[in-house]
Design an enzyme around this catalytic site. Structure first.
Site, short mmCIF file in Angstrom:
data_model
loop_
_atom_site.label_atom_id
_atom_site.label_comp_id
_atom_site.label_asym_id
_atom_site.label_seq_id
_atom_site.Cartn_x
_atom_site.Cartn_y
_atom_site.Cartn_z
N ARG A 1 0.84 -1.19 0.00
CA ARG A 1 0.00 0.00 0.00
C ARG A 1 0.88 1.25 0.00
NH1 ARG A 1 -3.36 -2.85 -1.56
NH2 ARG A 1 -5.48 -3.21 -0.76
N GLU B 1 -4.45 7.13 -5.73
CA GLU B 1 -4.54 6.41 -7.00
C GLU B 1 -5.84 6.77 -7.71
OE1 GLU B 1 -4.10 2.23 -6.23
OE2 GLU B 1 -2.03 2.44 -5.52
N HIS C 1 -0.33 -0.42 -9.86
CA HIS C 1 -1.02 -1.26 -8.88
C HIS C 1 -1.65 -2.48 -9.54
CE1 HIS C 1 -3.02 -1.01 -4.65
NE2 HIS C 1 -2.62 -2.24 -4.94
#
Length: 316
Positions: free
Chosen positions: A233, A262, A281
């Site tokens: 994270r 994000e 990601h």
């Protein structure tokens, strides 16, 4: 709006066919690739879903309140920090996750980033396209005999550890909650790990305790030239401190698959820092994990919806 079937809202634009088969008795409503809070509130008010499968975005109290019959929020993956768990508990909404369903995918991606950093693959590839041949001047970093430090030793971290042993690295891990350590992986304090690791890879959840655990103070403990990889994270790292450590040489490389905010939108700071490797990601998304996560998320929804309300708290 009334629906012929009860609704499950998916905060994304697709689910694996195998997951959809499990949910055949429900109407699936997709929120799109990048749903906003307002989008999700509107869809909840319109469809009153019994369940939300979370692929992208965050689920907060406002969204929950827009779906008065919501019983379960099921994460398409393992990280439930994007769900307001306190708000869900107050509303007796079950929060479910699918731990381990993407462990292989994330572990492989972490190692792709470790190797790309150690072997300078990105700059070498770029220079070759520009016509350079750096064989006489470049030396890559060999991992055999080096120390791999893992922060977090769940399903993903354990797999990364096993691969590290295959490279004949010394593997140490900091995880105060780990009950078992893989063979050849030694427990270490966070301070010792930071001081001795040549490669540090993050595999812990984002909590109040781990928020920005990689900061100026902790980075100051690292050996000069350390490689830092984050497939967990973004909020685990203080970005300002990371930029400074890269600039000063404390870190030789950082490889980032997750970010505090994000999606990243251009322009962003990482575009102009050469010793950073970026990916959007996607470490946990592979051809296989996409199916595993979808099936697990769907199965968790069905498990909760099959449970009488008075017994639901026991499986939350």
């Amino acid at each position: 709006m009334k629906n012929s079937q009860p609704v499950i809202l998916v905060t994304g634009s697709d689910l694996a066919p195998q997951a959809l088969e499990l949910l055949a008795d429900y109407e699936i409503v997709y929120a799109g690739k990048q749903p906003t809070e307002d989008d999700l509130c509107r869809l909840c008010a319109q469809h009153d879903p019994l369940a939300i499968i979370v692929r992208y975005g965050k689920i907060n109290a406002r969204i929950m309140d827009a779906a008065p019959h919501l019983r379960v929020i099921s994460k398409h993956g393992s990280g439930i920090d994007v769900i307001d768990q306190d708000a869900a508990a107050k509303r007796q909404i079950s929060v479910q996750s699918a731990p381990g369903s993407n462990a292989s995918a994330v572990a492989e991606h972490a190692w792709a980033m470790i190797l790309a950093s150690a072997k300078s693959l990105v700059p070498l590839e770029s220079r070759m396209r520009q016509g350079y041949w750096d064989k006489s001047t470049h030396k890559s970093r060999e991992l055999e005999g080096k120390t791999l430090g893992l922060i977090g030793l769940g399903a993903i971290g354990s797999r990364v550890a096993q691969i590290g042993k295959a490279f004949e690295m010394k593997v140490i891990a900091y995880d105060p909650f780990a009950k078992n350590f893989p063979e050849g992986c030694q427990s270490a304090s966070l301070e010792v790990l930071l001081q001795t690791a040549d490669v540090i890879s993050l595999h812990c959840p984002l909590t109040d305790q781990t928020h920005q655990m990689i900061n100026r103070e902790t980075l100051a403990l690292c050996k000069k030239g350390t490689i830092l990889v984050n497939t967990a994270r973004g909020g685990l790292i203080d970005d300002e401190a990371l930029v400074q450590a890269l600039d000063e040489g404390t870190l030789s490389w950082a490889a980032l698959d997750s970010f505090a905010v994000e999606p990243l939108t251009a322009p962003h700071r990482w575009q102009h820092i050469e010793n950073v490797i970026l990916s959007p990601h996607i470490g946990g998304v592979s051809d296989v994990s996409y199916i595993k996560m979808g099936v697990a998320a769907a199965s968790n929804v069905l498990k909760v919806l099959a449970t009488p309300l008075k017994h639901q708290a026991a499986i939350s």
